[in-house]
Scaffold this motif. Structure first.
Motif: not given
Length: 536
Positions: A308-310, A333-337, A362-366, A388-390
């Motif tokens: 879920d989180i890498t 490996g990134i897809r939405p979510g 569609g990924g989320r980044f921090l 980045g993404d809070r």
């Protein structure tokens, strides 16, 4: 559950801050260690490790009473080794108790025999006294008074009481020279073992600032792991907890990069109960963590697709880009979510580019670079700078608590990279100044040790100053923070200054000294090896 009274020698489960309960024994603290003020606590020696700590009484539970429960919720090789050590201790203690019981039985038999002989002797005395009494009554009339005095003297202490008086020591506090206590579990603990344990929970720790927490929980790390091999041990040191107990996220965690910093981070994630899948360019580095319960990912893409989180922590901008954009890289490996957190220290342009490609899929980044070194990473005491993404930052809460003592959210992507470079610019420049001062002291005939003593008594006193000076004085440059990486950060910080037309002459001068140290083959030594640039 009724309150349990604990005492010296009891076996317990001790909970140190955020870390899981660990088996230990209540022992006497070292003579020079004062008991902390405030709430009642005991000094505990933990099994399977050389760690000791003051633990608050509400964070201690009887070993036998909660053994099955703890074994169910804690996994891992080190934990099992600690439980095995407790059981071995109990076997040895039982053997000693049996031997002591046998000796006590023999002593009791001897004592009873002696008491019988005493009673027989007392009977003879009584008969003789009666005869004497009859004679005295016929005589002076003072015999009754004299016999009464004798009887009172003899009857004042029973044979048992006299035997107690002659014993080596009376009951009470154990002698001071008993160093290794092998006291069996107290009767109080044994009595409550028959009660129910359903619904048992550890009391939550209160969040306290460092200044309030540290004086009350002095933790002494005595273990020296992997001294000779130079490899990072899976054993993360138990640090003084600041954030209290944490509950690991139920999200699957991936981690890419098991270098000096990454190894300590993964170790603490596992110790806190996170589910972690690891990957490293050199696959052998994964073996130690697989033994502790981590899963193995064959490629970065596979790790990202199954987690879920890498998180990723690599050496420089090129490595960070290759990891994401290269063959079987993160992007595949990134897809939405899917969530990606880059903990590498890189420039703002690099991290912005990576954020854009991750989000485009569609990924989320921090971004979350860390301030610290290998020891702080092992101790779970890093400082995390995030941007980045809070929402992702908040989703990473339990992970950040496991790996660090505090974290900062700095807004939009790029801010954390800039701040991290500024922090390391200050640190690198300070290190070069320390080395310059020590060499100047040497060539002018001044004592380097005296210089350190003076600095440690002044406003510059710090752990960093003392440790780096000790490295230099001892000629020990085992890497806590690679010299080549601090030089890289100085170079990137200078470029950051150039991008906004801001002068960085001090950093530029320090950078040249590090470049000379690299030319002297000091790249893979600790940053304190910059000292050698001044003496060659």
């Amino acid at each position: 559950m009724a309150a349990v009274s604990l005492r010296l020698g009891d076996l317990v489960w001790g909970k140190l801050g955020r870390y899981p309960p660990w088996p230990g024994k209540i022992v006497n603290p070292p003579k020079d260690l004062k008991k902390p003020r405030g709430k009642k606590c005991f000094f505990v020696k933990f099994f399977g490790t050389e760690d000791h700590a003051w633990i608050k009484v509400e964070q201690l539970k009887p070993y036998h009473l909660h053994k099955e429960e703890m074994i169910k919720i804690n996994k891992g090789k080190r934990f099992q080794q600690a439980v095995d050590a407790v059981e071995e201790f109990l076997r040895k203690t039982k053997g000693k108790d049996q031997a002591s019981s046998q000796n006590s039985s023999e002593e009791k038999n001897r004592h009873n025999s002696s008491e019988e002989r005493g009673k027989q002797s007392a009977g003879e005395d009584k008969r003789k006294t009666s005869l004497s009494e009859g004679t005295l009554k016929k005589g002076t009339g003072e015999g009754k008074k004299r016999v009464s005095s004798v009887s009172s003297e003899r009857g004042s202490k029973s044979p048992l009481k006299r035997a107690q008086d002659l014993s080596p020591r009376k009951r009470g506090r154990p002698p001071k020279d008993e160093k290794d206590l092998t006291i069996p579990e107290s009767s109080t603990v044994k009595r409550v073992m028959t009660g129910t344990v359903a619904g048992f929970k550890w009391p939550p720790s209160v969040n306290e600032p460092v200044k309030d927490s540290d004086p009350h929980f002095h933790h002494f790390l005595l273990s020296q792991t992997e001294k000779e091999t130079g490899s990072t041990s899976i054993q993360a040191a138990d640090s003084t907890a600041i954030n209290g107990s944490i509950t690991p996220t139920d999200k699957k965690i991936g981690f890419l990069g098991l270098g000096l910093m990454g190894s300590g981070i993964v170790s603490n994630l596992l110790k806190m109960g996170h589910t972690v899948t690891v990957w490293n360019r050199t696959a052998e580095k994964c073996d130690l963590f697989i033994q502790e319960g981590a899963r193995l990912g064959r490629t970065p893409a596979e790790v990202v697709s199954t987690c879920d989180i890498t998180f990723a922590c690599v050496s420089d901008p090129k490595a960070a880009k290759d990891l994401v954009l290269g063959p079987s890289g993160v992007l595949q490996g990134i897809r939405p979510g899917k969530c990606y957190v880059d903990m590498s220290t890189v420039d703002a342009d690099t991290v912005t580019e990576l954020a854009q490609v991750i989000v485009s899929r569609g990924g989320r980044f921090l971004e979350a670079p860390v301030s610290g070194n290998q020891q702080l990473s092992n101790d779970g005491m890093l400082v995390i700078l995030a941007a980045g993404d809070r929402g992702l930052y908040e989703d990473c809460s339990s992970c950040f608590q496991a790996m660090g003592k505090t974290s900062f959210f700095l807004g939009e992507v790029g801010n954390a990279a800039k701040m991290m470079l500024i922090v390391n610019m200050v640190q690198g420049s300070f290190m070069a100044t320390i080395a310059e001062g020590l060499t100047l002291a040497q060539v002018t005939g001044q004592s380097q040790q005296t210089l350190l003593d003076i600095l440690n008594q002044g406003q510059l006193a710090s752990i960093f100053l003392d440790q780096k000076c000790q490295n230099i004085l001892q000629g020990n440059f085992k890497p806590e923070f690679y010299l080549k990486y601090i030089q890289k950060d100085l170079r990137l910080a200078i470029a950051l200054g150039d991008s906004v037309n801001h002068p960085t002459p001090m950093a530029a001068a320090a950078n040249e000294v590090y470049k000379r140290a690299k030319a002297l083959d000091q790249s893979d030594n600790d940053m304190s090896a910059v000292y050698r640039a001044y003496i060659h």
